[in-house]
Design a protein around this motif. Structure first.
Motif, mmCIF file in Angstrom:
data_model
loop_
_atom_site.group_PDB
_atom_site.id
_atom_site.type_symbol
_atom_site.label_atom_id
_atom_site.label_comp_id
_atom_site.label_asym_id
_atom_site.label_seq_id
_atom_site.Cartn_x
_atom_site.Cartn_y
_atom_site.Cartn_z
ATOM 1 N N SER A 88 0.838 -1.212 0.000
ATOM 2 C CA SER A 88 0.000 0.000 0.000
ATOM 3 C C SER A 88 0.867 1.254 0.000
ATOM 4 O O SER A 88 0.424 2.338 -0.349
ATOM 5 N N LYS A 89 2.147 1.109 0.390
ATOM 6 C CA LYS A 89 3.071 2.243 0.388
ATOM 7 C C LYS A 89 3.898 2.311 -0.898
ATOM 8 O O LYS A 89 4.816 3.120 -1.017
ATOM 9 N N GLY A 90 3.603 1.444 -1.841
ATOM 10 C CA GLY A 90 4.339 1.454 -3.116
ATOM 11 C C GLY A 90 3.999 2.688 -3.931
ATOM 12 O O GLY A 90 2.862 3.154 -3.915
ATOM 13 N N ASN A 91 4.980 3.213 -4.646
ATOM 14 C CA ASN A 91 4.738 4.430 -5.439
ATOM 15 C C ASN A 91 3.885 4.145 -6.672
ATOM 16 O O ASN A 91 3.017 4.926 -7.026
ATOM 17 N N ASN A 92 4.158 3.052 -7.360
ATOM 18 C CA ASN A 92 3.462 2.771 -8.614
ATOM 19 C C ASN A 92 2.420 1.677 -8.429
ATOM 20 O O ASN A 92 1.240 1.906 -8.653
ATOM 21 N N SER A 93 2.853 0.490 -8.049
ATOM 22 C CA SER A 93 1.932 -0.640 -7.933
ATOM 23 C C SER A 93 1.556 -0.877 -6.487
ATOM 24 O O SER A 93 2.388 -0.756 -5.591
ATOM 25 N N LYS A 94 0.303 -1.231 -6.279
ATOM 26 C CA LYS A 94 -0.202 -1.369 -4.912
ATOM 27 C C LYS A 94 -0.444 -2.822 -4.505
ATOM 28 O O LYS A 94 -1.055 -3.097 -3.491
ATOM 29 N N PHE A 95 -0.001 -3.742 -5.337
ATOM 30 C CA PHE A 95 -0.147 -5.149 -4.946
ATOM 31 C C PHE A 95 1.004 -5.960 -5.545
ATOM 32 O O PHE A 95 1.623 -5.524 -6.529
ATOM 33 N N PRO A 96 1.311 -7.117 -4.944
ATOM 34 C CA PRO A 96 2.418 -7.930 -5.468
ATOM 35 C C PRO A 96 2.013 -8.630 -6.762
ATOM 36 O O PRO A 96 1.475 -9.727 -6.721
ATOM 37 N N TYR A 97 2.263 -7.970 -7.877
ATOM 38 C CA TYR A 97 1.737 -8.490 -9.138
ATOM 39 C C TYR A 97 2.519 -9.675 -9.696
ATOM 40 O O TYR A 97 2.017 -10.402 -10.543
ATOM 41 N N ALA A 98 3.750 -9.864 -9.244
ATOM 42 C CA ALA A 98 4.544 -10.982 -9.774
ATOM 43 C C ALA A 98 4.352 -12.229 -8.919
ATOM 44 O O ALA A 98 4.439 -12.167 -7.691
ATOM 45 N N GLY A 99 4.098 -13.346 -9.567
ATOM 46 C CA GLY A 99 3.986 -14.613 -8.848
ATOM 47 C C GLY A 99 5.340 -15.257 -8.627
ATOM 48 O O GLY A 99 5.477 -16.174 -7.811
ATOM 49 N N ALA A 100 6.344 -14.771 -9.347
ATOM 50 C CA ALA A 100 7.700 -15.315 -9.238
ATOM 51 C C ALA A 100 8.694 -14.241 -9.671
ATOM 52 O O ALA A 100 8.359 -13.371 -10.482
ATOM 53 N N PRO A 101 9.934 -14.304 -9.128
ATOM 54 C CA PRO A 101 10.928 -13.291 -9.513
ATOM 55 C C PRO A 101 11.302 -13.368 -10.994
ATOM 56 O O PRO A 101 11.814 -12.394 -11.548
ATOM 57 N N THR A 102 11.036 -14.505 -11.623
ATOM 58 C CA THR A 102 11.328 -14.665 -13.050
ATOM 59 C C THR A 102 10.353 -13.871 -13.920
ATOM 60 O O THR A 102 10.460 -13.886 -15.135
ATOM 61 N N GLU A 103 9.418 -13.183 -13.291
ATOM 62 C CA GLU A 103 8.464 -12.361 -14.050
ATOM 63 C C GLU A 103 8.862 -10.885 -14.081
ATOM 64 O O GLU A 103 8.119 -10.054 -14.597
ATOM 65 N N ILE A 104 10.027 -10.567 -13.513
ATOM 66 C CA ILE A 104 10.399 -9.154 -13.351
ATOM 67 C C ILE A 104 11.767 -8.836 -13.962
ATOM 68 O O ILE A 104 12.750 -9.555 -13.748
ATOM 69 N N ILE A 105 11.812 -7.726 -14.723
ATOM 70 C CA ILE A 105 13.076 -7.161 -15.214
ATOM 71 C C ILE A 105 13.332 -5.883 -14.412
ATOM 72 O O ILE A 105 12.525 -4.957 -14.415
ATOM 73 N N ASN A 106 14.456 -5.857 -13.700
ATOM 74 C CA ASN A 106 14.816 -4.686 -12.904
ATOM 75 C C ASN A 106 15.788 -3.800 -13.673
ATOM 76 O O ASN A 106 16.736 -4.288 -14.289
ATOM 77 N N TYR A 107 15.568 -2.501 -13.595
ATOM 78 C CA TYR A 107 16.445 -1.567 -14.309
ATOM 79 C C TYR A 107 16.285 -0.167 -13.750
ATOM 80 O O TYR A 107 15.287 0.142 -13.113
ATOM 81 N N VAL A 108 17.301 0.660 -14.014
ATOM 82 C CA VAL A 108 17.166 2.078 -13.693
ATOM 83 C C VAL A 108 17.282 2.960 -14.930
ATOM 84 O O VAL A 108 17.037 4.156 -14.843
ATOM 85 N N SER A 109 17.679 2.381 -16.059
ATOM 86 C CA SER A 109 17.568 3.160 -17.286
ATOM 87 C C SER A 109 17.666 2.252 -18.489
ATOM 88 O O SER A 109 18.113 1.112 -18.399
ATOM 89 N N CYS A 110 17.199 2.768 -19.620
ATOM 90 C CA CYS A 110 17.247 2.051 -20.889
ATOM 91 C C CYS A 110 17.357 3.121 -21.974
ATOM 92 O O CYS A 110 17.619 4.275 -21.666
ATOM 93 N N HIS A 111 17.134 2.741 -23.239
ATOM 94 C CA HIS A 111 17.296 3.736 -24.315
ATOM 95 C C HIS A 111 16.307 4.888 -24.162
ATOM 96 O O HIS A 111 16.580 5.996 -24.595
ATOM 97 N N ASP A 112 15.127 4.603 -23.614
ATOM 98 C CA ASP A 112 14.104 5.632 -23.398
ATOM 99 C C ASP A 112 14.532 6.590 -22.290
ATOM 100 O O ASP A 112 15.243 6.191 -21.367
ATOM 101 N N ASP A 113 14.021 7.818 -22.380
ATOM 102 C CA ASP A 113 14.204 8.791 -21.291
ATOM 103 C C ASP A 113 15.675 9.188 -21.123
ATOM 104 O O ASP A 113 16.528 8.799 -21.905
ATOM 105 N N LEU A 114 15.926 9.955 -20.061
ATOM 106 C CA LEU A 114 17.302 10.344 -19.781
ATOM 107 C C LEU A 114 18.112 9.106 -19.403
ATOM 108 O O LEU A 114 17.629 8.248 -18.672
ATOM 109 N N SER A 115 19.341 9.035 -19.895
ATOM 110 C CA SER A 115 20.233 7.974 -19.427
ATOM 111 C C SER A 115 20.467 8.209 -17.934
ATOM 112 O O SER A 115 20.223 9.314 -17.429
#
Ligand code: CA
Length: 666
Positions: A454-481
């Motif tokens: 409930s304190k999450g900034n974007n998502s308010k529930f644990p949407y992933a059933g497994a860690p293999t469902e998530i790609i973690n990153y802080v930047s990509c080609h989009d937006d500011l590097s």
């Protein structure tokens, strides 16, 4: 491309009113016959050359045969005959290798423009005409034995997102075939300071997979005028099943781009590195002039009630994966790249424009070809869609999919600050209030007894059933590097301070559960001169200056050690949500911008029994107490070494501002 986070409920409210009309408008297509044969477009066998086109509502269809790839009149015209299930067919009793062709369809009395078809596997300059070639001539030596790295699960991968020109076009790369597929085949290339560039750099860094930005034939770069050095990311698909010509040394020769792309794949595979392709089936560069529209007008797209193209892509149209022939097209296209080009993974652009069922088919059918293949995508759209929200391959629906991962905008924005607000800071740059979302990132958006969604900034529930469902990153080609984002959000800072913040940010990403993903060149602290949407910016903005590798040597070494740490320790790569909930214990910390936790129990079969991790994103030292024991200091005060920097026997320890502390014991 794109990153809009659509709130599903809001989107649902917006589209409910228009949905019924849109469905009526598009419902006509459900009655069109589907063709499931594997001979669409072109087949060359001992009995000759056979053309098959699917266009159920056409009045007539022709094949035009040409001697060259463009600017010449046809040498022959074949009238196609009606076949089964909406197809049209024509045959010639000889192998037409070396010739080119287009289809011309007449619909509603109108003769449409020539098209290479939607299944052209070889094309000439600018993809205008399809080519008839013998694919056996395109295979590099040893191709039959070529294999990508074996991988048990996606979060064992370390993904490096790269554009061909960014990576090799700068003079400092020392690479001969700058901006080409072949750039990645050149060994022993060096920067002016004598440090490894190109494929040797990737080996040294230790990434397991390169994710290449769109490399199918796209529309924007004029292949007949390559010396003009145009740049484009390539999110404007034209021919989905042939490589882009501007990345080849000779776009006019249809074999060249195919052969050179395969040579690139083989060189990377020989180096132990897998190849992930960025695929953009959600929209096409053109509307009425696209190959889909010139083949079977209307069918492959979604529409608004007034008949206009709906636009969930923000690029003028969106495809209709809920229709069988579009769904089949996507599934068969990725299978083709996996089979013919030995591609090891696929990144789906604006994946939520596609339906869940199609994405499940994609993952399941690819796993049959090669169990090491993985699939991930952007779990959002760029605009509203007639496709009902519960059918969309959204981030929030990821657990309804099998073998699909989504990008976590949660960790991205929490660590560095909001993607679209340049001056906004995040956890790693001292802004409080992101702690719980960082924890959501650490547990890869899975349910954990100590994480309060409930304190999450974007998502308010644990949407992933497994860690293999998530790609973690802080930047990509989009937006500011990341480099530019830190500069924009840390006015008055020194470069050393910004590099320190970058290290903390990436340490959070690379030690989190889920799959780490990085933007090429961040390991040498490259920026994009503050340009966020650099999709057609010149090389002067996008190219990586490899002299930065010597200048920012410590930064590079930090990334290298961080990657080595992750690869050496399965505790950072747990397979299930249950393991994460059992093995990760967060400390009860009241200090803003500090997150502290332990990975216990030799998690994932690790030789380390306990790993203690403290992130301090504040500008003040944080003092903590560590249990007595024989600890190895892995990371401290902006330094890291996978094999250990130092030892520590427990007691009080200070975590310096903007740094990570990692301790481990057996
Ligand atoms: Ca092209």
């Amino acid at each position: 491309m794109y990153h809009t986070l659509k709130t599903p409920l809001l989107a649902a409210a917006l589209c409910t009113a228009t949905l019924l009309n849109a469905q009526n408008m598009d419902s006509q297509y459900a009655s069109w016959p589907a063709y499931t044969g594997n001979d669409l477009e072109l087949l060359v066998d001992n009995s000759g050359t056979h053309f098959t086109l699917w266009s159920p509502k056409a009045d007539a269809a022709e094949v035009l045969i040409y001697d060259t790839d463009r600017n010449t009149p046809p040498i022959d015209t074949l009238r196609m005959k009606i076949g089964d299930n909406g197809t049209w067919r024509a045959s010639v009793p000889k192998k037409l290798y070396g010739k080119f062709y287009t289809f011309v369809v007449t619909v509603g009395g109108k003769r449409l423009a020539p098209t290479p078809g939607i299944w052209a596997k070889a094309v000439g300059t600018n993809g205008e005409r399809a080519a008839i070639i013998d694919f056996a001539t395109t295979n590099p030596k040893g191709w039959a034995q070529d294999k990508g790295p074996k991988i048990d699960k996606i979060n064992d991968a370390v993904i490096y997102e790269m554009h061909h020109r960014d990576f090799s076009v700068h003079p400092s790369s020392g690479i001969v075939h700058k901006g080409k597929f072949l750039a990645l085949t050149e060994p022993a290339t060096k920067s002016p300071e004598g440090l490894a560039t190109g494929i040797d750099h990737l080996k040294e860094l230790g990434v397991t997979h390169v994710h290449i930005l769109p490399s199918y034939d796209y529309n924007s770069v004029d292949e007949s005028n390559l010396p003009s050095n145009q740049y484009n990311w390539g999110y404007d698909p034209y021919n989905y099943n042939a490589p882009e010509g501007s990345y080849s040394t000779d776009p006019a020769n249809p074999q060249t781009r195919i052969k050179e792309m395969k040579e690139m794949v083989k060189a990377l595979h020989d180096a132990g590195i897998g190849v992930v392709m960025d695929v953009v089936y959600n929209h096409t560069a053109n509307n009425d002039d696209s190959n889909f529209s010139l083949t079977a007008p209307g069918y492959f797209y979604r529409h608004r009630p007034d008949g206009s193209y709906s636009d969930a892509s923000g690029c003028g149209n969106e495809t209709a994966s809920e229709r069988q022939m579009m769904s089949d097209f996507i599934v068969n296209s990725v299978k083709y790249w996996a089979g013919e080009y030995h591609i090891d993974g696929f990144r789906f652009d604006l994946m939520a424009i596609h339906d869940i069922e199609t994405m499940n088919r994609v993952a399941a059918e690819l796993k049959i070809i090669n169990p090491s293949i993985f699939v991930y995508g952007e779990g959002w759209t760029a605009g509203d869609s007639p496709l009902p929200v519960d059918k969309r391959a959204l981030k929030e629906n990821v657990d309804k999919m099998t073998g699909i991962a989504v990008f976590s905008d949660d960790i991205r924005d929490a660590v560095k600050g909001h993607y679209s607000n340049a001056s906004d800071r995040g956890f790693a740059t001292g802004k409080p209030g992101n702690e719980e979302t960082v924890k959501i990132g650490i547990v890869a958006s899975t349910a954990h007894p100590q994480v309060d969604y409930s304190k999450g900034n974007n998502s308010k529930f644990p949407y992933a059933g497994a860690p293999t469902e998530i790609i973690n990153y802080v930047s990509c080609h989009d937006d500011l590097s990341l480099t530019d984002k830190l500069a924009a959000s840390m006015p008055g800072s020194t470069e050393a301070e910004r590099q320190r913040a970058a290290r903390l940010a990436q340490t959070i990403v690379f030690t989190s559960q889920g799959t780490p993903f990085m933007f090429a060149g961040e390991e040498v602290f490259r920026g994009k001169k503050g340009v966020h949407n650099s999709y057609k910016s010149p090389d002067s903005v996008n190219a990586i200056d490899w002299s930065l590798k010597a200048k920012n040597k410590e930064q590079f070494n930090y990334y290298k050690e961080l990657i080595e740490l992750r690869k050496a320790h399965p505790a950072f790569r747990m397979a299930t949500a249950k393991e994460i909930a059992e093995n990760i214990v967060f400390d009860n910390v009241k200090t803003p911008n500090v997150v502290s936790y332990t990975i216990r129990n030799n998690a994932g079969g690790d030789n380390w029994r306990d790993i203690k991790i403290v992130f301090n994103g504040s500008d003040k030292p944080y003092e903590t107490k560590i249990a007595r024991g024989n600890w190895t200091v892995v990371a401290r005060d902006g330094k890291i070494k996978a094999s250990g920097l130092d030892t520590f026997t427990g007691g009080k320890i200070t975590v310096e501002p903007a740094s990570a502390l990692i301790l481990a014991r057996e």
